[in-house]
Design a protein around this motif. Structure first.
Motif, short mmCIF file in Angstrom:
data_model
loop_
_atom_site.label_atom_id
_atom_site.label_comp_id
_atom_site.label_asym_id
_atom_site.label_seq_id
_atom_site.Cartn_x
_atom_site.Cartn_y
_atom_site.Cartn_z
N TYR A 192 52.66 35.58 53.29
CA TYR A 192 51.25 35.79 53.62
C TYR A 192 50.66 36.80 52.65
N SER A 193 49.49 36.51 52.15
CA SER A 193 48.77 37.42 51.27
C SER A 193 47.30 37.40 51.65
N GLY A 194 46.73 38.59 51.75
CA GLY A 194 45.31 38.66 52.09
C GLY A 194 44.96 39.99 52.71
N ILE A 195 43.87 39.96 53.49
CA ILE A 195 43.46 41.19 54.16
C ILE A 195 44.51 41.55 55.20
N LEU A 196 44.84 42.83 55.21
CA LEU A 196 45.96 43.30 56.03
C LEU A 196 45.80 42.88 57.48
N GLU A 197 44.60 42.94 58.03
CA GLU A 197 44.38 42.61 59.43
C GLU A 197 44.55 41.12 59.71
N HIS A 198 44.49 40.29 58.64
CA HIS A 198 44.56 38.83 58.83
C HIS A 198 45.95 38.26 58.56
N LEU A 199 46.90 39.12 58.13
CA LEU A 199 48.23 38.61 57.81
C LEU A 199 48.83 37.91 59.02
N GLY A 200 49.46 36.78 58.77
CA GLY A 200 50.03 35.98 59.84
C GLY A 200 49.15 34.83 60.26
N GLU A 201 47.89 34.88 59.88
CA GLU A 201 46.99 33.79 60.19
C GLU A 201 47.11 32.69 59.14
N GLY A 202 46.68 31.51 59.49
CA GLY A 202 46.79 30.37 58.61
C GLY A 202 46.09 30.56 57.29
N ARG A 203 44.97 31.25 57.29
CA ARG A 203 44.21 31.41 56.03
C ARG A 203 44.93 32.30 55.02
N THR A 204 45.98 33.05 55.45
CA THR A 204 46.72 33.90 54.49
C THR A 204 48.07 33.30 54.10
N GLU A 205 48.37 32.13 54.62
CA GLU A 205 49.66 31.50 54.28
C GLU A 205 49.71 31.11 52.80
N ARG A 206 50.93 31.21 52.27
CA ARG A 206 51.18 30.74 50.90
C ARG A 206 52.63 30.27 50.81
N PHE A 207 52.90 29.31 49.92
CA PHE A 207 54.27 28.89 49.64
C PHE A 207 54.30 28.24 48.27
N GLY A 208 55.48 28.19 47.71
CA GLY A 208 55.66 27.56 46.41
C GLY A 208 57.07 27.02 46.28
N LEU A 209 57.25 25.91 45.58
CA LEU A 209 58.55 25.29 45.38
C LEU A 209 58.53 24.58 44.03
N GLY A 210 59.55 24.83 43.24
CA GLY A 210 59.60 24.13 41.96
C GLY A 210 60.57 24.77 41.00
N PRO A 211 60.87 24.09 39.92
CA PRO A 211 61.81 24.61 38.93
C PRO A 211 61.10 25.49 37.90
N LEU A 212 61.89 26.42 37.36
CA LEU A 212 61.43 27.21 36.23
C LEU A 212 62.36 26.93 35.07
N ILE A 213 61.81 26.31 34.04
CA ILE A 213 62.61 25.97 32.86
C ILE A 213 62.28 26.97 31.76
N SER A 214 63.34 27.65 31.26
CA SER A 214 63.13 28.61 30.18
C SER A 214 64.11 28.30 29.06
#
Length: 476
Positions: free
Chosen positions: A330-352
């Motif tokens: 969750y990222s956003g305004i501290l009071e809103h953490l845990g709410e749907g509007r602050t959700e984030r996720f990521g999945l994928g490869p990193l090729i270097s």
């Protein structure tokens, strides 16, 4: 979006199925000297007097059947500082193995952050100034590196081989400590033996001085005979401090070997006047058993294995690496953490991929030359092990013959002294003739004592060259 996910999945699946381990697979090289038939055969001096082809026992010092010596070796293997250093190095190497092994697994991390801040409006393409807010971030990340070209596998091989080399170094420390403890004990006993023999010769010489003085006082001798006898007595007396110093030095070395200050061992009644002796032929085995037993040979072979694995590590660095990652939070305004509007996720490869340059290729060459040097060192250790053993066998067999000759000389001198004593008691020879025969006997006994001292040291040197004393029986 689904099509993109499918393409990514196919690419990852293809990469996984194409995994390979670059670099040479380790095996003892065919041209290594340890494989030579001549290095694995019987010793040149293996058929000499005083030795047998039986296998070398683990606790070879027990062949002396000396409880005091057994206790001293046991104490040394527990408390010697060299053992403690080697033990610490071994534990460090095992910790490195654990660290390297952990690289093959997934890595996870957690973030928790809170701050009061004003974000830049232009970052969000806004003209107005944004208000000051309490911001927060909470999340978890998981990453897993796909070992496409075996970099991690080769690193594991190198770490495990290095740890096994450290274990061999620990065993080598045990061999050296056991041998040095026995040598110090033997030398202390030998110095006491030679001191007693020298004192006996001096006592006889003092009797010669007394006889020469009484003959001179009676007018039957010359004062020069008295002075010459006194000079010989003073010369013999001057040898006594050397033997006492050697005895003290051996005792102090023994104290260090068992991990005690010299003063502490001085308070312990450890004294002997004759060398401990092995009442059987010394078992020496053959070259093949020697090369398997000696820890320094095993250490050099494991160092070669580690160097070979590092070629693969350097080679794998020339190729791309892929890390599969996933994160959520969750990222956003501290009071809103845990709410749907602050959700984030990521999945994928990193090729270097760092495009290989001359430096990267040079590191591969460095790893290869390191492996060549490790092989040369391995061959050198094998040759040195064979040389040390053959040399120790030669010295032992030659000094056995010297000891036998001196025993024969001592027996003849004893017979001559006994005959002169009977002739003197019958009044057929003067007392000085009998005394000279006694002095000859004492001198041969002193020479025999010196030979027995050298023979005892030769036995220790031979066992040290054979490389036993580290096995599980000795560790109990």
């Amino acid at each position: 979006m689904k099509r993109l996910s499918a393409l990514v999945s196919l690419a990852l699946l293809g990469g996984l199925t194409a995994c390979t381990t670059v670099g040479p697979d380790y095996r003892v090289p065919d041209n290594a000297l340890v494989r030579a038939p001549s290095a694995n055969g019987a010793f040149i001096g293996g058929n000499g007097a005083g030795v047998s082809l039986d296998p070398v026992p683990a606790g070879w010092w027990r062949l002396y059947r000396d409880p005091v010596l057994d206790q001293l070796v046991s104490q040394a293997l527990e408390a010697n500082t060299s053992i403690r250093i080697a033990s610490a190095n071994l534990r460090r190497a095992m910790a490195v193995v654990t660290e390297v092994d952990a690289e093959r697994g997934p890595h996870a991390g957690v973030t928790l952050a809170a701050k009061r801040a004003r974000e830049s409006g232009e970052t969000f393409l806004l003209e107005e100034k944004l208000p000051v807010l309490n911001e927060g971030d909470a999340g978890i990340q998981i990453a897993y590196q796909i070992d496409l070209f075996g970099k991690l596998a080769r690193a594991e091989e190198s770490a495990h081989a290095s740890a096994e080399a450290s274990e061999a170094a620990f065993d080598l420390a045990r061999v050296s400590v056991a041998a040095e403890t026995v040598r110090s004990y033997v030398q202390m006993c030998s110095a006491g033996h030679e001191l007693a023999a020298a004192q006996h010769v001096l006592d006889l010489q003092n009797r010669s001085v007394d006889v020469a003085r009484r003959l001179a006082d009676a007018g039957r001798g010359r004062i020069t005979d008295v002075l010459r006898a006194r000079s010989q007595a003073d010369t013999l007396r001057a040898t006594l401090p050397r033997f006492q110093a050697e005895k003290d030095a051996a005792r102090y070395r023994l104290a260090v070997m068992v991990g005690k200050p010299p003063q502490q061992l001085q308070d312990t009644r450890i004294d002997c006047q004759t060398e401990p002796r092995i009442q059987q032929s010394i078992p020496v085995g053959d070259g093949a058993a020697l090369l398997k037993r000696r820890p320094d040979v095993r250490e050099a072979e494991r160092q070669l294995a580690a160097a070979t694995a590092r070629i693969g590590v350097a080679t794998a660095a020339l190729y791309p690496s892929i890390i599969i990652g996933a994160s959520a939070g969750y990222s956003g305004i501290l009071e809103h953490l845990g709410e749907g509007r602050t959700e984030r996720f990521g999945l994928g490869p990193l090729i270097s991929w760092t495009i290989p340059d001359s430096g990267a290729r040079a590191r591969v060459k460095i790893a290869k030359t390191d492996a060549e040097a490790a092989l040369a060192r391995f061959d050198g250790v094998v040759l040195n092990a064979l040389r040390e053993t053959e040399t120790a066998l030669s010295f032992y067999s030659r000094n056995l013959q010297r000891h036998a000759d001196l025993q024969a000389a001592r027996d003849e001198a004893r017979e001559a002294a006994e005959q002169n004593r009977r002739l003197y008691q019958a009044g057929r020879v003067p007392y000085l003739s009998s005394l000279d025969a006694e002095r000859t006997l004492a001198n041969t006994e002193a020479s025999l004592a010196s030979a027995e001292s050298q023979l005892a040291v030769d036995q220790v040197n031979l066992f040290l060259a054979l490389g036993g004393g580290w096995e599980s029986e000795a560790k109990q």
